[in-house]
Design a protein around this motif. Structure first.
Motif, short mmCIF file in Angstrom:
data_model
loop_
_atom_site.label_atom_id
_atom_site.label_comp_id
_atom_site.label_asym_id
_atom_site.label_seq_id
_atom_site.Cartn_x
_atom_site.Cartn_y
_atom_site.Cartn_z
N ALA A 98 -59.89 40.80 -9.91
CA ALA A 98 -60.75 42.32 -10.67
C ALA A 98 -60.48 41.01 -11.75
CB ALA A 98 -59.72 43.44 -10.97
N ALA A 99 -61.91 41.73 -12.13
CA ALA A 99 -62.43 40.76 -13.58
C ALA A 99 -62.91 41.83 -14.57
CB ALA A 99 -62.96 39.54 -13.30
N ARG A 131 -63.44 48.55 -17.63
CA ARG A 131 -62.77 48.96 -17.37
C ARG A 131 -60.96 48.94 -16.89
NH1 ARG A 131 -64.03 53.45 -20.60
NH2 ARG A 131 -65.95 54.12 -20.15
N ILE A 132 -60.23 48.57 -17.35
CA ILE A 132 -58.36 48.23 -17.03
C ILE A 132 -58.15 49.22 -15.72
CG2 ILE A 132 -56.02 47.56 -17.32
CD1 ILE A 132 -57.03 47.34 -19.46
N ALA A 143 -55.83 39.80 -11.81
CA ALA A 143 -57.11 40.08 -12.25
C ALA A 143 -56.85 39.35 -13.67
CB ALA A 143 -57.04 41.86 -13.33
N VAL A 144 -58.08 39.49 -14.18
CA VAL A 144 -58.87 38.27 -14.90
C VAL A 144 -58.95 39.26 -16.07
CG1 VAL A 144 -59.94 36.60 -16.35
CG2 VAL A 144 -59.41 36.34 -13.74
N ARG A 145 -58.63 39.48 -17.70
CA ARG A 145 -58.29 40.77 -18.79
C ARG A 145 -58.44 39.44 -19.93
NH1 ARG A 145 -54.32 45.51 -16.81
NH2 ARG A 145 -55.13 45.46 -14.72
N ILE A 146 -58.98 39.83 -20.80
CA ILE A 146 -59.38 39.29 -21.91
C ILE A 146 -58.84 41.06 -23.29
CG2 ILE A 146 -61.49 38.87 -23.41
CD1 ILE A 146 -61.31 37.94 -20.85
N VAL A 269 -53.66 38.03 -14.66
CA VAL A 269 -52.83 38.70 -14.73
C VAL A 269 -52.10 39.12 -13.28
CG1 VAL A 269 -52.44 40.08 -17.54
CG2 VAL A 269 -53.41 40.97 -15.13
N TYR A 270 -50.70 39.33 -13.42
CA TYR A 270 -50.56 39.85 -11.73
C TYR A 270 -49.44 40.63 -11.42
CZ TYR A 270 -48.43 34.94 -12.50
OH TYR A 270 -46.87 34.45 -13.09
N LEU A 271 -48.60 41.17 -10.08
CA LEU A 271 -47.60 41.59 -9.62
C LEU A 271 -46.48 41.69 -9.81
CD1 LEU A 271 -49.66 44.85 -7.43
CD2 LEU A 271 -48.52 44.99 -9.80
N ASN A 272 -46.40 39.94 -9.37
CA ASN A 272 -44.51 39.97 -9.30
C ASN A 272 -44.45 38.98 -9.61
OD1 ASN A 272 -44.64 42.17 -7.12
ND2 ASN A 272 -45.55 41.23 -5.54
N ARG A 273 -43.63 38.72 -10.18
CA ARG A 273 -42.78 37.08 -10.79
C ARG A 273 -42.68 36.44 -10.07
NH1 ARG A 273 -41.93 36.43 -15.92
NH2 ARG A 273 -42.21 37.87 -16.39
#
Length: 301
Positions: A98-99, A131-132, A143-146, A269-273
């Motif tokens: 997602a971006a 939108r997020i 996801a690529v977020r700004i 950003v991603y869910l699992n470290r």
């Protein structure tokens, strides 16, 4: 009964997507086969991991406890496989990304052919929106977020800085004058992105905030950039969105001596470290290398 690593991996994807059928499709499994594998895992553990209804999937207390161990188990398995000569950790499978639509069209989509050539085993599902969206609910891997990096349950890796600048068309400045201090913006037509007013600037003595106004605001940065190109006012934009217009002179920077007081970044950003599939790691590494701490859209120090 010994644990099947495929069952464990499927369980972690069910937890991430909250959708058994969607998680199963990532492994080439039918809904019935996915359900059977979850039942097999629960029998092997002697514990119920998931509450399943026709509308949603939630974790039981045992499921929450097992998830943390499952992620570490998969990470250890990946490390063990990669330590053996000839073992393959080739990125492959379906990658859901997602971006931001505006950023992706300009800076991700043009590089995707190169990325997919480098990783022929990856299939890509690209979701574009300004939108997020809920990553877990939509089964998004990365996801690529700004914007500013915020503390959250998500793990973030900075891909590049995203410097904000003020700019306007030469024709607007010729008609209305060029502001020389943030306070002078109060007498100008400002093109405002929804939720960003007041504008804040770094100045001697601290941060200076100015509530601006104008005849147009929008929730879309591209619309405001285009309005600025039509000499409708002054806009605050990410450098990645206007660097071409600044280079060709159709927009000029305003108030260069007053940097915007907002540390914005481009981040993955991603869910699992604890467990990052090779396909997700490959995507993040590729774009981190293409952008970097001094991205091509903002080479000036």
């Amino acid at each position: 009964m010994a644990l099947d690593l495929l069952d464990v991996a499927l369980f972690t994807r069910v937890c991430a997507t909250r959708n058994l059928s969607a998680a199963g499709r990532e492994f080439g499994l039918s809904p019935a086969a996915s359900s059977a594998r979850m039942a097999q895992l629960e029998r092997a553990l002697g514990a119920r991991l998931l509450h399943r209804t026709t509308r949603q999937i939630t974790l039981t207390q045992d499921g929450e406890t097992f998830l943390e161990h499952a992620l570490r188990l998969l990470e250890s398995a990946e490390q063990a496989a990669s330590s053996v000569g000839g073992a393959s950790t080739r990125p492959e499978g379906l990658l859901r990304v997602a971006a931001s639509a505006s950023f992706a069209r300009q800076h991700i989509v043009p590089l995707l052919a190169e990325f997919l050539r480098a990783h022929p085993g990856i299939r890509l599902d690209l979701r574009l929106s300004d939108r997020i969206i809920d990553m877990a609910a939509n089964g998004i891997d990365v996801a690529v977020r700004i914007g500013p990096l915020r503390d959250s349950a998500l793990v973030a890796r900075k891909l590049a800085p995203s410097r904000l600048v003020l700019c306007a068309a030469p024709a607007y400045l010729a008609e209305h004058g060029t502001p020389h201090s943030p306070r002078e913006l109060e007498s100008h037509q400002c093109l405002v992105l929804e939720g960003t007013n007041p504008w804040s600037f770094k100045a001697a003595g601290g941060v200076q905030r100015v509530r601006v106004s104008g005849r147009m605001q929008s929730d879309n940065g591209e619309a405001l950039r285009d309005a600025a190109l039509d000499a409708q006012g002054i806009t605050m934009q990410s450098m990645w969105a206007v660097y071409r217009q600044l280079q060709d002179g159709t927009l000029v920077q305003v108030l260069e001596g007053y940097p915007v007081a907002l540390d914005s970044v481009v981040a993955a950003v991603y869910l699992n470290r604890h467990f990052l599939p090779p396909r997700t790691q490959a995507f993040i590494d590729f774009f981190a290398a293409r952008f970097g701490p001094v991205p091509y859209w903002d080479p000036a120090p």
